[in-house]
Design an enzyme around this catalytic site. Structure first.
Site, PDB file in Angstrom:
ATOM      1  N   CYS A 107       0.926  -1.107   0.143  1.00 41.61           N
ATOM      2  CA  CYS A 107      -0.083   0.117   0.027  1.00 41.61           C
ATOM      3  C   CYS A 107       0.860   1.168   0.113  1.00 41.61           C
ATOM      4  O   CYS A 107       1.806   1.242   0.799  1.00 41.61           O
ATOM      5  CB  CYS A 107      -0.852  -0.055   1.354  1.00 41.61           C
ATOM      6  SG  CYS A 107      -1.715   1.492   1.481  1.00 41.61           S
ATOM      7  N   GLU A 142       6.701  -0.265 -12.642  1.00 41.21           N
ATOM      8  CA  GLU A 142       5.450  -0.433 -13.198  1.00 41.21           C
ATOM      9  C   GLU A 142       4.454  -0.018 -12.154  1.00 41.21           C
ATOM     10  O   GLU A 142       3.561  -0.652 -11.723  1.00 41.21           O
ATOM     11  CB  GLU A 142       5.037  -1.582 -13.997  1.00 41.21           C
ATOM     12  CG  GLU A 142       5.540  -1.776 -15.232  1.00 41.21           C
ATOM     13  CD  GLU A 142       5.094  -2.691 -16.206  1.00 41.21           C
ATOM     14  OE1 GLU A 142       4.073  -3.626 -15.547  1.00 41.21           O
ATOM     15  OE2 GLU A 142       5.093  -2.692 -17.272  1.00 41.21           O
ATOM     16  N   GLU A 313      10.724  -1.903 -21.719  1.00 38.64           N
ATOM     17  CA  GLU A 313      10.588  -3.307 -21.858  1.00 38.64           C
ATOM     18  C   GLU A 313      10.011  -3.043 -23.208  1.00 38.64           C
ATOM     19  O   GLU A 313       9.005  -2.280 -23.472  1.00 38.64           O
ATOM     20  CB  GLU A 313       9.602  -3.979 -20.962  1.00 38.64           C
ATOM     21  CG  GLU A 313      10.271  -3.770 -19.417  1.00 38.64           C
ATOM     22  CD  GLU A 313       9.428  -4.448 -18.369  1.00 38.64           C
ATOM     23  OE1 GLU A 313       8.379  -4.985 -18.950  1.00 38.64           O
ATOM     24  OE2 GLU A 313       9.390  -4.200 -17.419  1.00 38.64           O
ATOM     25  N   GLU A 361       6.023 -16.410 -15.404  1.00 36.87           N
ATOM     26  CA  GLU A 361       6.146 -15.973 -16.703  1.00 36.87           C
ATOM     27  C   GLU A 361       6.940 -16.827 -17.478  1.00 36.87           C
ATOM     28  O   GLU A 361       7.451 -16.638 -18.661  1.00 36.87           O
ATOM     29  CB  GLU A 361       6.917 -14.743 -16.674  1.00 36.87           C
ATOM     30  CG  GLU A 361       5.820 -13.477 -15.999  1.00 36.87           C
ATOM     31  CD  GLU A 361       6.627 -12.166 -15.893  1.00 36.87           C
ATOM     32  OE1 GLU A 361       8.040 -12.199 -16.234  1.00 36.87           O
ATOM     33  OE2 GLU A 361       5.736 -11.224 -15.795  1.00 36.87           O
ATOM     34  N   MET A 363       5.880 -18.951 -19.785  1.00 31.14           N
ATOM     35  CA  MET A 363       5.277 -18.732 -21.319  1.00 31.14           C
ATOM     36  C   MET A 363       5.863 -17.318 -21.808  1.00 31.14           C
ATOM     37  O   MET A 363       5.320 -16.995 -23.064  1.00 31.14           O
ATOM     38  CB  MET A 363       3.665 -18.940 -21.125  1.00 31.14           C
ATOM     39  CG  MET A 363       3.315 -20.292 -20.794  1.00 31.14           C
ATOM     40  SD  MET A 363       4.216 -21.894 -21.799  1.00 31.14           S
ATOM     41  CE  MET A 363       3.328 -21.762 -23.147  1.00 31.14           C
TER      42      MET A 363
HETATM   43  C1  GAL Z   1       5.640  -6.031 -17.359  1.00 34.12           C
HETATM   44  C2  GAL Z   1       6.776  -6.022 -16.088  1.00 34.12           C
HETATM   45  C3  GAL Z   1       7.561  -7.064 -16.324  1.00 34.12           C
HETATM   46  C4  GAL Z   1       7.122  -8.366 -16.787  1.00 34.12           C
HETATM   47  C5  GAL Z   1       6.603  -7.899 -18.162  1.00 34.12           C
HETATM   48  C6  GAL Z   1       5.912  -9.319 -18.825  1.00 34.12           C
HETATM   49  O1  GAL Z   1       4.574  -5.261 -17.052  1.00 34.12           O
HETATM   50  O2  GAL Z   1       7.160  -4.779 -15.817  1.00 34.12           O
HETATM   51  O3  GAL Z   1       8.070  -7.193 -14.946  1.00 34.12           O
HETATM   52  O4  GAL Z   1       6.211  -8.789 -16.086  1.00 34.12           O
HETATM   53  O5  GAL Z   1       5.515  -7.271 -18.051  1.00 34.12           O
HETATM   54  O6  GAL Z   1       5.467  -8.990 -20.225  1.00 34.12           O
END
Ligand code: GAL
Length: 652
Positions: A107, A142, A313, A361, A363
């Site tokens: 929080c 994020e 990313e 994650e 996949m």
């Molecule tokens: C983003 C996140 C990453 C990973 C990625 C997967 O939202 O910052 O840590 O989860 O998505 O697509």
């Protein structure tokens, strides 16, 4: 533009780190982000710090001449910390505590958690802040992912009450601002105020807006604590955060004011499948992403970052989190990266280096498969590296991205429409993106700017999600010579979410002598036609009272589209084809040089060069006779080309 990758040394045996670094370097990657979820490895128990492994990992990257972005690990408080202080956990609007076992379970209002974050960030900043490979810090990860901005915890409630007291000073002022006499919602003192949840029916929009603003301020305050520490121990580094796509749950401009760069995470196929409401779009673009999605966010976040943009990313193949996770069309990894270049990204970085065969994650693809063999993105990256060399050679030293068209973006306004939509098919971001798409189909560059931006350098400005017009915007509108197009709902509320005393568009009446006397929202089957170039509208319409002559009339006699000097008011949502025609006409009339395109073809301009990207679905042939720097005039779906905008530009 530098190329980068997100890397998790803690997921892999140390024996592969050097080879990983060497392969990154050989591929043309120069920036590596590490560390953002590693708290349980950096501090497995309270005050037992294990920094050696990260030192060795960063030294390995450094030894291969790679630059490092280090993330603070505060998106993932470890188990021992949650067990020690369960009050750190966020609470959802049903009163359910959000549990341990994934991420972002904290929080923002927890003072205990803020202190814990200061403690770990301080330690890490002292430990790594001066490392020669370090170029930037990423705060947390994020903010808001998985609906985590608002928390309905006890800490949030107490902090919200103080926030209200500071903003309104007296309870009478708050009651008046929120209109609490309605339904006997009046409070006697600030201690009576609850968080906006659990009510029988609709909550007061002013209460919800205040809570949204409060929650947004909590993010900025949380971020600022880390910024202070990082600036002290690592003054030579840039500070950034990685924002998300299609995400407006907090005011990014406020948080960004303390940072140096805005970076964002681009997952074009995931966004389309998760967020698009149009089946047509989903079918057309499921392997390419919507042609205006990536660029809209580049343009938005360049504004959020006051000119400095990174893509932290980017999708290299199928992801794991959308309703469906298709493979991108061959060429898209290359094309998306050229779009980032053309939109002025300083760094473009893929998520992730190697697909992890375990956990949530598993996949999600990477540049390498779990067995370290190359996945298909790698070939496209090789092509990209060679194309970027050609582009860089073709660009003169001072080449820049010029822009004559701007769109003002308001997080506050977006939120007001969400809080009280008044028509369930009025999705504020979709409408904004439709207008943005119409602009991009003119073949022009677009800046997406905050209400505080100087509008004087533009020829054409669109204001269509500023539901409440703040003083800064009103002043710059008054002084600009640009042609300004206001969309429906602009200026329709005060900053406290009520109807202005002088009726909408409120203080915009200082620029445009008109009043909105009736507003209607409509189901999708109700199409409205006008006699102005046969344009048709839907979903939202406003009736205007004014001495000004409308440009046309609707079939039932309501006026359509009003102008006064350089200000223009569009009083309905136009249907896509109509909107595209209308915007092209307006942009032309403003004296902007256009290069109209259609379907999946998009142009972006950088210095003397034009980038053409074909998102498909059909092949296109470009009509230019100018020399090409990359590719040629035949573009299959997924292809990109770069050519000199003017035939007489110097060729290589
Ligand atoms: C983003 C996140 C990453 C990973 C990625 C997967 O939202 O910052 O840590 O989860 O998505 O697509």
């Amino acid at each position: 533009m530098k190329l980068g990758v997100c890397y998790y040394p803690e997921h892999w045996p140390e024996s592969v780190w050097a080879e990983d670094a060497q392969r990154m370097k050989a591929l043309g990657i120069t920036v590596v982000r590490v560390g953002e979820f590693a708290w349980s490895r950096l501090e497995p128990q309270r005050d037992q710090f294990c920094f050696d492994w990260l030192h060795r990992a960063i030294d390995t990257l450094h030894a291969h001449d790679l630059q490092v972005v280090l993330g603070t690990p505060t998106a993932t408080p470890p188990k021992w910390l949650i067990d020690e202080h369960p009050s750190i956990l966020a609470v959802d609007e049903n009163g359910q505590t959000r549990g341990f076992g994934s991420r972002r379970h904290y929080c923002f209002s927890s003072q205990v958690y803020r202190q814990e974050c200061q403690r770990i960030v301080n330690k890490i900043a002292i430990e790594f802040g001066a490392h020669p490979s370090l170029i930037a810090w990423q705060t947390d990860n994020e903010y808001g992912c998985h609906s985590t901005i608002e928390s309905f915890s006890e800490d949030a409630k107490l902090a919200f009450r103080s926030w209200c007291e500071e903003r309104y000073t007296t309870i009478d002022a708050l009651n008046t601002a929120w209109g609490n006499v309605f339904w006997s919602m009046e409070y006697q003192n600030f201690e009576e105020i609850d968080l906006p949840c659990g009510a029988v029916t609709e909550l007061n929009p002013a209460h919800r807006l205040a809570f949204w603003r409060f929650s947004s301020d909590q993010v900025a305050a949380f971020n600022q604590l880390q910024v202070k520490i990082l600036r002290e121990h690592s003054p030579q580094c840039d500070l950034l955060h990685n924002y998300m796509g299609n995400f407006t749950e907090f005011d990014h401009y406020t948080t960004a004011a303390d940072l140096d760069i805005a970076s964002w995470d681009n997952y074009p196929l995931g966004f389309l499948d998760r967020d698009s409401s149009s089946t047509d779009d989903q079918q057309k673009w499921f392997r390419t992403g919507h042609p205006d999605s990536s660029t809209f966010h580049h343009d938005l976040y360049r504004g959020v970052g006051r000119g400095r943009l990174w893509v932290m990313e980017q999708q290299p193949g199928p992801v794991n989190w959308a309703p469906h996770n298709p493979s991108p069309l061959p060429g898209m990894v290359h094309l998306w990266s050229l779009e980032a270049f053309a939109h002025d990204a300083e760094v473009m970085s893929w998520f992730r280096w190697r697909q992890l065969p375990r956990a949530q994650e598993q996949m999600h693809t990477g540049l390498l498969r779990p067995d370290s063999s190359e996945d298909s993105a790698v070939d496209e990256i090789r092509q990209l590296v060679s194309d970027l060399e050609k582009i860089n050679k073709a660009l003169p030293d001072k080449a820049a991205r010029d822009c004559e068209v701007a769109m003002v973006f308001s997080y506050d306004g977006d939120q007001m429409c969400r809080i009280q939509p008044q028509g369930q098919n009025f999705e504020p971001l979709h409408w904004l993106l439709e207008v943005y798409s119409a602009l991009r189909l003119c073949g022009v560059n677009v800046d997406v700017v905050p209400s505080t931006a100087n509008l004087d350098t533009y020829r054409f400005v669109v204001v269509t999600n500023s539901v409440s017009i703040d003083d800064a915007l009103l002043q710059s509108l008054k002084s600009t010579n640009a042609q300004v197009l206001f969309g429906p709902r602009t200026g329709s509320k005060t900053c406290e979410h009520s109807i202005p005393d002088n009726l909408p568009p409120g203080n915009l009446q200082e620029l445009l002598p008109l009043r909105i006397v009736r507003t209607e929202s409509l189901p999708d089957f109700a199409e409205l036609t006008t006699d102005y170039q046969n344009l048709s509208a839907w979903r939202w319409r406003e009736k205007i009272e004014t001495q000004l002559e409308p440009a046309g009339t609707f079939n039932d006699g309501w006026g359509f589209y009003y102008s006064h000097r350089n200000f223009h008011y569009l009083n309905a949502c136009l249907k896509t084809q109509s909107l595209n025609r209308f915007i092209l006409e307006r942009v032309r009339a403003a004296g902007v040089s256009v290069m109209p395109c259609e379907d999946g073809l998009r142009y972006s301009h950088y210095g003397p060069l034009t980038f053409a990207c074909n998102y498909g679905p059909e092949p296109v042939t470009l009509e230019t006779t100018s020399p090409f720097v990359v590719g040629n005039a035949s573009l299959n779906a997924g292809d990109a080309a770069v050519f000199y905008t003017h035939t007489n530009s110097t060729s290589l």
